[in-house]
Design an enzyme around this catalytic site. Structure first.
Site, short mmCIF file in Angstrom:
data_model
loop_
_atom_site.label_atom_id
_atom_site.label_comp_id
_atom_site.label_asym_id
_atom_site.label_seq_id
_atom_site.Cartn_x
_atom_site.Cartn_y
_atom_site.Cartn_z
N SER A 164 0.86 -1.07 0.06
CA SER A 164 -0.02 -0.11 0.19
C SER A 164 0.83 1.26 0.02
O SER A 164 1.69 1.28 0.85
CB SER A 164 -0.93 0.03 1.06
OG SER A 164 -1.79 1.26 1.31
N ASP A 307 -8.10 0.88 -7.13
CA ASP A 307 -9.63 1.00 -6.61
C ASP A 307 -10.59 1.10 -7.70
O ASP A 307 -11.75 0.97 -7.32
CB ASP A 307 -9.57 2.12 -5.89
CG ASP A 307 -8.96 2.19 -4.29
OD1 ASP A 307 -8.52 1.05 -3.83
OD2 ASP A 307 -8.72 3.44 -3.44
N LYS A 405 -19.25 3.17 3.91
CA LYS A 405 -17.84 3.58 4.05
C LYS A 405 -17.51 4.81 3.37
O LYS A 405 -16.76 5.51 3.88
CB LYS A 405 -17.08 2.41 3.58
CG LYS A 405 -15.68 2.29 4.21
CD LYS A 405 -14.84 1.30 3.93
CE LYS A 405 -13.46 1.18 3.93
NZ LYS A 405 -13.10 1.38 5.63
#
Length: 427
Positions: A164, A307, A405
């Site tokens: 990440s 993403d 979220k």
């Protein structure tokens, strides 16, 4: 066809603020001395958790009555004192706030939900230790953890960013608060556009950031200054409405994003163009128009915009040839193992999928109704909602509310834009 498409009534999307920018701006404003105003912040589970975590560290964040803006009264330094910090499900809080606290003085304990506890932090903790931090973690590099802070030295920053880029972003944002300059090589990091976003926002808040060599940055000790910032709509979230437009022959315009966007995930519209959609990116808006056909037959590396790989995966069954998405191994370490989740759910829909450690090949084919396992992952829920709409098949989500979220109003906005949308709730 061009004339017919030009007559489509444009639909104007309402996409909330960028999660990535909101989280970074909150931290930078917290470290500044004075009050920063963040306009159009994302109001979601993750950002509210980040806001509350800053409150645990002694930073006041006040919202306007309608949440049009947040005023952040920064402390002008790293935290001092003792605090227990609850990160809930927010990975950004768990990755950005420990380096921030380690640059201060005191004892700070961080914890989060079971889902967040499962996500690895070892590369971040190892890098913090090398900079002089004292970190205690009984769970082998995962939450909960305790930082016994006495400031950070600085120097050469070495962090494994293959999992990440957030580990490196968190350390870079803490760098001006360290005692010596920090030098970091970004060239082997995944999701480089997110690091570019971090550095751009650091400069906006007054940090002394230089790039003496291509891919190498130096951050010098100093302070952050309060700033007023308008937060762009979230480009990752926008990918779902853009994809729906591309697959349903609608024309969707999103104001607030444009050629100067800080967000790398806006490059997803280039992927849609390759699929056959018409894409217009101007100074202040992005428009995507579906043409009635989705072209496949290519391989694409989505490592820098991972993403949005699930959004493309949701369109792939409708293309005219197989699609291969590669370079996304790190997506296995997000809210869920996203490669496995995509594979499982597409197969449940009757689609043939070939899976490797860092890639999927998706073969077009007829869809069948299915129950979608969301794994508490907002992006899985939103991507398969697009597939249900575009494929005109009844898909039910086992957790439709997990979209909160990042986009609590996702289902309502999809129904407003696309009259054929049926909220894919599990009954």
């Amino acid at each position: 066809m061009t004339t017919q498409l030009s007559r489509l009534r444009p639909l104007t999307a309402r996409i909330p603020g960028s999660k990535s920018i909101t989280a970074r701006a909150l931290l930078l404003a917290a470290a500044a001395r004075g009050t920063s105003t963040l306009w159009a912040p994302l109001i979601s589970h993750d950002t509210l958790a980040f806001k509350a975590a800053l409150g645990d560290l002694g930073v006041a964040v006040e919202n306007s009555p309608s949440d049009q803006y947040w005023d952040v009264t920064g402390i002008g330094r790293a935290p001092v004192g003792t605090a227990k910090v609850w990160c809930a499900d927010a990975g950004t809080a768990a990755r950005f706030l420990p380096p921030f606290s380690a640059a201060g003085e005191g004892t700070f304990t961080f914890d989060g939900s079971e889902q967040l506890r499962a996500r690895p932090l070892s590369p971040l903790l190892k890098a913090m230790t090398a900079l002089g931090a004292h970190v205690e973690t009984p769970s082998a590099g995962r939450l909960p953890l305790t930082v016994r802070a006495a400031g950070l030295e600085g120097g050469t920053l070495r962090v494994d960013s293959s999992m990440s880029s957030q580990f490196l972003s968190g350390l870079l944002m803490a760098a001006p608060l360290m005692r010596r300059p920090v030098r970091a090589d970004l060239r082997d990091s995944v999701s480089r556009p997110y690091l570019d976003m971090t550095l751009s926002l650091m400069r906006r808040f007054g940090a002394d950031v230089k790039e003496p060599d291509n891919g190498v940055v130096e951050v010098h000790p100093g302070s952050y200054r309060p700033t007023a910032l308008v937060i762009e709509p979230d480009a990752s979230t926008a990918s779902y409405v853009f994809a729906a437009a591309a697959a349903t022959e609608h024309k969707v315009t999103l104001p607030g994003l444009g050629v100067h966007s800080l967000q790398g995930d806006l490059r997803f519209v280039e992927v849609l163009s390759r699929l056959g959609a018409l894409v217009e990116v101007s100074e202040g808006s992005v428009t995507v128009t579906g043409t009635g056909r989705l072209r496949g037959g290519f391989t694409i590396d989505m490592g820098d915009i991972s993403d949005t790989f699930m959004t493309l995966a949701a369109l792939a069954p409708l293309a005219d040839a197989p699609l291969t998405i590669r370079g996304v191994a790190h997506a296995r370490l997000k809210e869920s193992d996203r490669i496995a989740a995509v594979t499982h759910n597409l197969r449940a829909c009757g689609i043939e999928v070939d899976e490797t450690q860092d890639a999927v090949t998706i073969h077009p084919g007829p869809l069948r109704p299915a129950r979608i396992a969301c794994y508490r992952d907002h992006r899985i829920a939103m991507a398969f909602s697009v597939l249900g709409l575009a494929g005109r098949v009844r898909l039910t989500l086992d957790d439709p509310s997990c979209v909160a979220k990042t986009f609590p109003g996702f289902h309502q906005e999809m129904a407003r834009l696309f009259t054929e949308y049926i909220t894919p709730e599990f009954r």
